[in-house]
Design a protein around this motif. Structure first.
Motif, PDB file in Angstrom:
ATOM      1  N   ASP A  12       0.852  -1.184   0.000  1.00 35.59           N
ATOM      2  CA  ASP A  12       0.000   0.000   0.000  1.00 35.59           C
ATOM      3  C   ASP A  12       0.890   1.236   0.000  1.00 35.59           C
ATOM      4  O   ASP A  12       1.733   1.402   0.883  1.00 35.59           O
ATOM      5  N   LYS A  13       0.677   2.119  -0.953  1.00 37.11           N
ATOM      6  CA  LYS A  13       1.496   3.327  -1.061  1.00 37.11           C
ATOM      7  C   LYS A  13       1.229   4.286   0.100  1.00 37.11           C
ATOM      8  O   LYS A  13       2.017   5.184   0.338  1.00 37.11           O
ATOM      9  N   ARG A  14       0.142   4.112   0.780  1.00 36.52           N
ATOM     10  CA  ARG A  14      -0.157   5.000   1.907  1.00 36.52           C
ATOM     11  C   ARG A  14       0.828   4.787   3.058  1.00 36.52           C
ATOM     12  O   ARG A  14       0.985   5.641   3.915  1.00 36.52           O
ATOM     13  N   ASP A  15       1.488   3.647   3.060  1.00 32.98           N
ATOM     14  CA  ASP A  15       2.430   3.358   4.143  1.00 32.98           C
ATOM     15  C   ASP A  15       3.812   3.957   3.903  1.00 32.98           C
ATOM     16  O   ASP A  15       4.650   3.937   4.792  1.00 32.98           O
ATOM     17  N   GLU A  16       4.067   4.473   2.705  1.00 30.14           N
ATOM     18  CA  GLU A  16       5.393   5.032   2.410  1.00 30.14           C
ATOM     19  C   GLU A  16       5.525   6.417   3.029  1.00 30.14           C
ATOM     20  O   GLU A  16       4.558   7.148   3.200  1.00 30.14           O
ATOM     21  N   SER A  17       6.768   6.784   3.267  1.00 30.41           N
ATOM     22  CA  SER A  17       7.008   8.102   3.837  1.00 30.41           C
ATOM     23  C   SER A  17       6.914   9.162   2.741  1.00 30.41           C
ATOM     24  O   SER A  17       7.009   8.874   1.548  1.00 30.41           O
ATOM     25  N   LEU A  18       6.759  10.381   3.154  1.00 26.70           N
ATOM     26  CA  LEU A  18       6.642  11.494   2.219  1.00 26.70           C
ATOM     27  C   LEU A  18       7.917  11.641   1.402  1.00 26.70           C
ATOM     28  O   LEU A  18       7.867  11.888   0.196  1.00 26.70           O
ATOM     29  N   LEU A  19       9.061  11.477   2.021  1.00 27.37           N
ATOM     30  CA  LEU A  19      10.325  11.609   1.298  1.00 27.37           C
ATOM     31  C   LEU A  19      10.467  10.541   0.218  1.00 27.37           C
ATOM     32  O   LEU A  19      10.975  10.805  -0.865  1.00 27.37           O
ATOM     33  N   GLY A  23      10.742  11.343  -3.693  1.00 25.31           N
ATOM     34  CA  GLY A  23      11.876  10.794  -4.440  1.00 25.31           C
ATOM     35  C   GLY A  23      11.427  10.045  -5.685  1.00 25.31           C
ATOM     36  O   GLY A  23      12.154   9.994  -6.685  1.00 25.31           O
ATOM     37  N   GLN A  24      10.236   9.449  -5.654  1.00 26.68           N
ATOM     38  CA  GLN A  24       9.715   8.723  -6.815  1.00 26.68           C
ATOM     39  C   GLN A  24       9.069   9.654  -7.837  1.00 26.68           C
ATOM     40  O   GLN A  24       8.821   9.263  -8.972  1.00 26.68           O
ATOM     41  N   LEU A  25       8.806  10.888  -7.455  1.00 27.46           N
ATOM     42  CA  LEU A  25       8.104  11.823  -8.320  1.00 27.46           C
ATOM     43  C   LEU A  25       8.790  12.058  -9.661  1.00 27.46           C
ATOM     44  O   LEU A  25       8.113  12.015 -10.695  1.00 27.46           O
TER      45      LEU A  25
END
Length: 140
Positions: A12-19, A23-25
């Motif tokens: 779930d992508k909701r569990d990833e940190s903002l950084l 970084g994936q942007l």
């Protein structure tokens, strides 16, 4: 229960940190731009293909129209040949076409003479400079 509920928890992508997401942007944006360019290429190829086919049919129609005008001229000559000798009918049609061509050339010459009547862009720039300086005629 279904097999779906018994399997391991999905990522779930909701569990990833903002950084991590920031970084994936760049990669996501890059993939999006590449996908849009590929889509644009596909659209242009599609439009180009059908525009080319349409243009070919228009060119074919123009060839037939060219010959149709020749047939119309022949019909005009034959119709006039009913009331006068055929050589005179052909001569009358020839003179008519020359007169129409001469009139069209005279009209074209009038338009060609108007080409130099418009002020050049440099004249407009010079007038604008004068207006900024407060010289010359301009609306206040």
């Amino acid at each position: 229960m279904s097999d779906r509920n018994r399997s391991e928890p999905r990522y779930d992508k909701r569990d990833e940190s903002l950084l991590t997401l920031v970084g994936q942007l760049p990669g996501v944006v890059s993939n999006l731009v590449k996908a849009e360019i590929a889509n644009l290429k596909t659209q242009l190829a599609h439009k180009g293909k059908y525009a080319g086919i349409g243009a070919a049919f228009v060119a074919g129609a123009a060839v037939f129209l060219f010959f149709a005008v020749g047939v119309l001229v022949a019909v005009l000559i034959l119709a006039l040949a009913l009331v006068m000798p055929s050589w005179l009918a052909a001569l009358c049609v020839f003179v008519l076409f020359v007169l129409v061509a001469a009139i069209l050339v005279l009209i074209a010459l009038r338009y060609f003479k108007k080409i130099n009547e418009d002020p050049s862009p440099m004249d407009n720039v010079k007038e604008d400079i004068k207006a900024v300086k407060g010289l010359g005629e301009y609306d206040r």
